[in-house]
Scaffold this motif. Structure first.
Motif, mmCIF file in Angstrom:
data_model
loop_
_atom_site.group_PDB
_atom_site.id
_atom_site.type_symbol
_atom_site.label_atom_id
_atom_site.label_comp_id
_atom_site.label_asym_id
_atom_site.label_seq_id
_atom_site.Cartn_x
_atom_site.Cartn_y
_atom_site.Cartn_z
ATOM 1 N N ALA A 255 0.826 -1.217 0.000
ATOM 2 C CA ALA A 255 0.000 0.000 0.000
ATOM 3 C C ALA A 255 0.854 1.259 0.000
ATOM 4 C CB ALA A 255 -0.946 -0.014 1.195
ATOM 5 N N GLN A 256 1.859 1.295 0.855
ATOM 6 C CA GLN A 256 2.710 2.491 0.934
ATOM 7 C C GLN A 256 3.499 2.690 -0.351
ATOM 8 O OE1 GLN A 256 6.469 2.088 1.892
ATOM 9 N NE2 GLN A 256 6.684 4.194 1.184
ATOM 10 N N ARG A 257 4.069 1.611 -0.871
ATOM 11 C CA ARG A 257 4.880 1.723 -2.077
ATOM 12 C C ARG A 257 4.006 2.041 -3.292
ATOM 13 N NH1 ARG A 257 7.641 -2.755 -5.471
ATOM 14 N NH2 ARG A 257 8.977 -1.519 -6.838
ATOM 15 N N ALA A 258 2.793 1.499 -3.335
ATOM 16 C CA ALA A 258 1.902 1.775 -4.459
ATOM 17 C C ALA A 258 1.578 3.259 -4.536
ATOM 18 C CB ALA A 258 0.620 0.953 -4.328
ATOM 19 N N ARG A 259 1.339 3.867 -3.397
ATOM 20 C CA ARG A 259 1.064 5.311 -3.386
ATOM 21 C C ARG A 259 2.307 6.110 -3.772
ATOM 22 N NH1 ARG A 259 -2.545 2.914 -0.285
ATOM 23 N NH2 ARG A 259 -4.610 3.845 0.014
ATOM 24 N N THR A 260 3.469 5.610 -3.359
ATOM 25 C CA THR A 260 4.705 6.289 -3.745
ATOM 26 C C THR A 260 4.909 6.232 -5.253
ATOM 27 O OG1 THR A 260 5.725 5.718 -1.612
ATOM 28 C CG2 THR A 260 7.206 6.344 -3.402
ATOM 29 N N VAL A 261 4.689 5.059 -5.822
ATOM 30 C CA VAL A 261 4.831 4.905 -7.277
ATOM 31 C C VAL A 261 3.858 5.808 -8.016
ATOM 32 C CG1 VAL A 261 4.501 3.300 -9.196
ATOM 33 C CG2 VAL A 261 5.765 2.564 -7.168
ATOM 34 N N ARG A 262 2.601 5.815 -7.582
ATOM 35 C CA ARG A 262 1.611 6.671 -8.242
ATOM 36 C C ARG A 262 1.997 8.140 -8.119
ATOM 37 N NH1 ARG A 262 -3.407 5.973 -10.255
ATOM 38 N NH2 ARG A 262 -3.617 3.863 -9.417
ATOM 39 N N ALA A 263 2.509 8.528 -6.960
ATOM 40 C CA ALA A 263 2.922 9.922 -6.759
ATOM 41 C C ALA A 263 4.021 10.314 -7.745
ATOM 42 C CB ALA A 263 3.396 10.120 -5.325
ATOM 43 N N HIS A 264 5.025 9.454 -7.900
ATOM 44 C CA HIS A 264 6.107 9.747 -8.844
ATOM 45 C C HIS A 264 5.575 9.864 -10.275
ATOM 46 C CE1 HIS A 264 9.750 9.689 -6.434
ATOM 47 N NE2 HIS A 264 9.310 8.623 -5.778
ATOM 48 N N LEU A 265 4.682 8.961 -10.659
ATOM 49 C CA LEU A 265 4.150 8.981 -12.016
ATOM 50 C C LEU A 265 3.306 10.234 -12.257
ATOM 51 C CD1 LEU A 265 3.160 5.220 -12.487
ATOM 52 C CD2 LEU A 265 5.241 6.389 -13.230
#
Length: 422
Positions: A375-385
């Protein structure tokens, strides 16, 4: 001369490092001798406490393992007596321990024998569920706290503690011995051991909580035990692939933080700081494993890590190749972490819009953003994109949401910086 306070802290750290390194050996020696896992763990803890009280600057014995095992033997005898075991068995145990208890020199059992691998295999006993095998091994051999293991499983500390206690009772009821018989499925237990070592390494590489990004003691122990495993199963390409993956990943550790101990993303790392010795060994190992034409998940992950090391800069990375490898890995191991890593690779290879589209697809079909493992990493990835697509407002929201989900202070500081909150 060092400042006294600094010197004291250094000594305390050395003692802590010694105790951590020797714990699995002491536990293994006691289990091998007495065959009582739960009691042996309790006696080991008592020995560690005794060492913490007795050892000070200049008093750490030349052979700390021998010292700890002697004390552990005494504790075992006391625990067995307190259980009101039969007099005959009590006398046999007491007699077998007497040589070590009453002598200043270690007996033959102490030597340089490394019981860590056998202890790993014992914790992966077939009577235990897969989850219990992993949890018990992480606790007994990897040295992770119950809280850290619970975080990895997305469960509570109380629930995980109960699971570990039940695992110990299961071992006791099954009469599990500190040995591996020829008729046992060693291959299946070796697979579980590899999964455990992988989890230990990951916990060390990015700590689930605390003020430091990584824990070098855990990554070093995982690598040491995996080397030992490879020496016992030299023809297993997956074991070789796992070791390669660890070495290639560990090679980047010193470049993951700057002089202020702040997190540095892979794309921004100074690759001259990567450990060339570990990189060369890891690359050689994955080439050896790949040549056996039996590819598994660890080999694929090692191949991905090797592709990163072959690029002089982030821009030179062969992202289409990495995306293809992750697609292959997803077919073998369709898990949330693998799918999310594929999103990152696709975004690098074909643009952030393709990455967002794939992430949206995984959200619709697998609920990846709500999966507690990522969950945390998924939000991080989406934020970068989103940031790459110019949507700063939504990117900042996602960075903040990701920061709330991590217990690692270094990661949180990085995410809040990206959100503009620091």
């Amino acid at each position: 001369m060092d400042h006294p306070a600094t010197d004291a802290r250094t000594v305390d750290r050395r003692i802590e490092d010694v105790l951590r390194a020797e714990t699995p050996h002491v536990l293994g020696a006691l289990v091998r001798r007495f065959g009582r896992f739960a009691l042996a763990e309790e006696a080991t803890q008592e020995a560690l406490l005794a060492a913490g009280r007795a050892w000070t600057a200049g008093t750490v014995p030349d052979e700390p393992r021998s010292w700890l095992i002697r004390v552990g033997y005494r504790k075992m005898v006391d625990l067995i007596r307190s259980e009101q075991a039969s007099r005959r068995r009590e006398e046999e145990f007491a007699y077998s321990a007497a040589v070590l208890v009453d002598s200043d020199r270690p007996g033959p059992v102490l030597g340089d024998r490394d019981d860590s691998l056998l202890l790993l295999l014992l914790c992966c006993h077939p009577t235990l569920s897969e989850t219990s095998q992993v949890a018990l091994t992480l606790r007994a051999v990897g040295g992770l706290t119950t809280a850290e293991i619970a975080h990895a499983y997305g469960t509570t500390e109380a629930t995980l503690g109960t699971r570990i206690s039940r695992a110990k009772q299961t071992l006791k009821r099954s009469g599990a011995r500190f040995e591996i018989r020829a008729d046992e499925d060693l291959a299946a237990r070796t697979t579980t051991v590899m999964r455990v070592l992988y989890l230990v390494f990951n916990e060390g590489y990015t700590a689930s909580a605390g003020d430091e990004l990584s824990r070098a003691d855990l990554t070093a122990e995982a690598i040491r035990l995996t080397r030992m495993l490879c020496s016992h199963v030299p023809d297993d390409p997956e074991a070789t692939g796992l070791l390669s993956l660890m070495l290639l990943t560990e090679a980047r550790r010193s470049a993951r933080t700057d002089t202020d101990d702040e997190l540095v993303p892979l794309a921004e790392q100074d690759r001259s700081r990567w450990d060339s010795r570990l990189t060369a060994e890891g690359t050689r190992l994955i080439e050896q494993a790949w040549a056996r034409n039996h590819v598994g998940p660890y080999q694929l992950q090692a191949a991905i890590a090797a592709t990163h090391t072959q690029a002089g800069t982030s821009d030179e990375t062969d992202w289409p190749q990495i995306a293809a490898l992750y697609l292959w890995l997803e077919q073998l191991q369709p898990t949330a972490p693998v799918r999310l890593s594929r999103v990152v690779a696709v975004a690098h290879a074909f643009g952030p819009r393709r990455g967002v589209a794939l992430l949206d697809e995984f959200d619709r079909t697998h609920g990846i953003t709500d999966d507690p493992l990522v969950a945390q990493r998924a939000r991080t990835v989406r934020a970068h994109l989103l940031d790459q697509l110019g949507d700063g407002t939504r990117a900042r929201e996602q960075f903040r949401a990701a920061a709330e989900l991590t217990a690692n202070d270094s990661e949180r500081r990085y995410l809040l910086r990206r959100a503009g909150d620091r």
